[in-house]
Design an enzyme around this catalytic site. Structure first.
Site, PDB file in Angstrom:
ATOM      1  N   SER A 135      47.040  24.423  53.445  1.00  0.00           N
ATOM      2  CA  SER A 135      46.420  25.616  54.021  1.00  0.00           C
ATOM      3  C   SER A 135      45.922  25.415  55.445  1.00  0.00           C
ATOM      4  CB  SER A 135      45.209  26.044  53.156  1.00  0.00           C
ATOM      5  OG  SER A 135      45.553  26.177  51.807  1.00  0.00           O
ATOM      6  N   ILE A 153      40.022  33.698  56.454  1.00  0.00           N
ATOM      7  CA  ILE A 153      41.366  33.949  55.943  1.00  0.00           C
ATOM      8  C   ILE A 153      42.111  32.623  55.837  1.00  0.00           C
ATOM      9  CG2 ILE A 153      43.500  35.225  56.253  1.00  0.00           C
ATOM     10  CD1 ILE A 153      40.980  36.971  55.851  1.00  0.00           C
ATOM     11  N   GLU A 154      42.461  32.280  54.618  1.00  0.00           N
ATOM     12  CA  GLU A 154      43.235  31.068  54.355  1.00  0.00           C
ATOM     13  C   GLU A 154      44.703  31.471  54.172  1.00  0.00           C
ATOM     14  OE1 GLU A 154      43.521  27.555  50.895  1.00  0.00           O
ATOM     15  OE2 GLU A 154      41.970  29.103  50.820  1.00  0.00           O
ATOM     16  N   VAL A 155      45.577  30.849  54.937  1.00  0.00           N
ATOM     17  CA  VAL A 155      47.013  31.087  54.788  1.00  0.00           C
ATOM     18  C   VAL A 155      47.611  29.786  54.270  1.00  0.00           C
ATOM     19  CG1 VAL A 155      49.143  31.824  55.882  1.00  0.00           C
ATOM     20  CG2 VAL A 155      46.949  32.714  56.715  1.00  0.00           C
TER      21      VAL A 155
END
Length: 346
Positions: A108, A119-121
């Site tokens: 991540s 916001i974690e992608v």
């Protein structure tokens, strides 16, 4: 019971800035629905947007911009996501780092949106390189990750759901309802307890067990028993696992207790219980192996230093009644969770 997340709501300060960020940086599609409402669509989900101060009803009790923490799974390699973030002038706050997702390990990066939501992608990753070469280990990992952890041996020794019933008293205050077990019961006859019993395969959850048992014992419709909260699990005699819940029970004036299980029902005000101080006594736990125990298989044989312990027993004595055992433990645990002095019982 639940299959997937359909949508969630973000409360934002600036609709246009939010739409531009998620569309330009993360590639989501801005959609309009219901006479001008805005949402961000991606995959098979969407994020509905509420403008702070002009939220749509019903809404969260305390909607607040910048309080969300979301994890989004990328449709492209994480390196490509990172390149897009950099090209868009969005700083990566943390990462890339390894985390644990709902279905396994993920890699991540973390960024902030215009409202400073975190916001974690992420992307799902294969097992670590040494494990990736071991098919059997990888399969074991997959099997373990698909099951929720529980209490070892609970299904063999029995799982029980019980309910601490809150009820409204005649004076408008809250009280706790207790049962006195019928004198004809094979176990624990005439003892004071909370309603509850063994989980059945047809129960959707341990809450369903507690609710069903309460309905059967008190003779009240299940729809009159409302979930309030869950307490800590505990182990009972024979290592049975007890799942205690707090519920609010309506219509007790019309209840019809099952005489085969319940000898008496009574209510004590929550205010009075909160002020009560239980007496505390202890008993010792000692290991006593059976005669055929294989002492020759353990270090020290019969001199093996078995661990000993003590069990704390609580006793509430109120109105000539004695509440003790698991019922007293659950009651004390619940009362310890309540706010301090001065809280309202109405």
């Amino acid at each position: 019971m639940i299959d997937r997340l359909d949508h969630l709501v973000l409360t934002v300060r600036d609709l246009e800035a939010t739409c531009q960020f998620y569309e330009r940086v993360l590639g989501m599609q801005v959609v309009t629905f219901d006479h001008g409402r805005r949402a961000l669509h991606f995959g098979q989900q969407k994020i509905n947007l509420h403008l702070a101060g002009h939220e749509f009803e019903p809404k969260a009790r305390h909607p607040q911009p910048g309080s969300a923490d979301l994890c989004l799974i990328a449709a492209v390699p994480l390196e490509q996501v990172m390149e897009k973030l950099t090209a868009s002038g969005v700083a990566i706050e943390v990462g890339p780092v390894y985390r644990t997702g709902a279905a396994g390990p993920i890699r991540s990066v973390y960024v902030r949106d215009p409202d400073h939501n975190l916001i974690e992608v992420a992307e799902y990753v294969q097992a670590a390189e040494p494990l990736a070469k071991e098919a059997a280990v990888t399969e074991i990992s997959r099997v373990l990750q698909q099951r929720p952890p529980g209490i070892m041996g609970a299904q063999q020794v029995g799982e029980f759901g019980i309910l601490l019933p809150l009820v409204k008293m005649d004076d408008g205050k809250l009280g706790v309802l207790f049962e006195k077990r019928a004198s004809t019961m094979r176990r624990q006859a005439n003892e004071i307890c909370f309603p509850g019993g063994r989980a059945e395969k047809s129960d959707e959850s341990k809450w369903a067990t507690a609710r069903r048992e309460t309905s059967e014992e008190l003779g009240v419709p299940p729809e009159n028993i409302h979930f309030v909260g869950e307490l800590d699990w505990l182990t009972g005699p024979g290592r049975a696992v007890i799942y205690p819940f707090v519920g609010f029970v309506e219509g007790i004036a019309d209840m019809k207790p099952n005489p085969d299980e319940v000898g008496e029902v009574f209510v004590i005000s929550l205010e009075r219980l909160a002020a009560a101080k239980p007496s505390t006594y202890t008993s010792s736990l000692v290991t006593e192996p059976e005669e055929d125990f294989p002492y020759h298989l353990i270090p020290g044989g019969k001199r093996y230093p078995w661990r000993t312990g003590k069990v704390e027993h609580l006793f509430y004595e109120l109105d000539g009644r004695v509440i003790w055992g698991l019922t007293a433990r659950v009651l004390a645990h619940f009362l310890e969770r309540l706010p301090g002095e001065g809280w309202s019982c109405k």
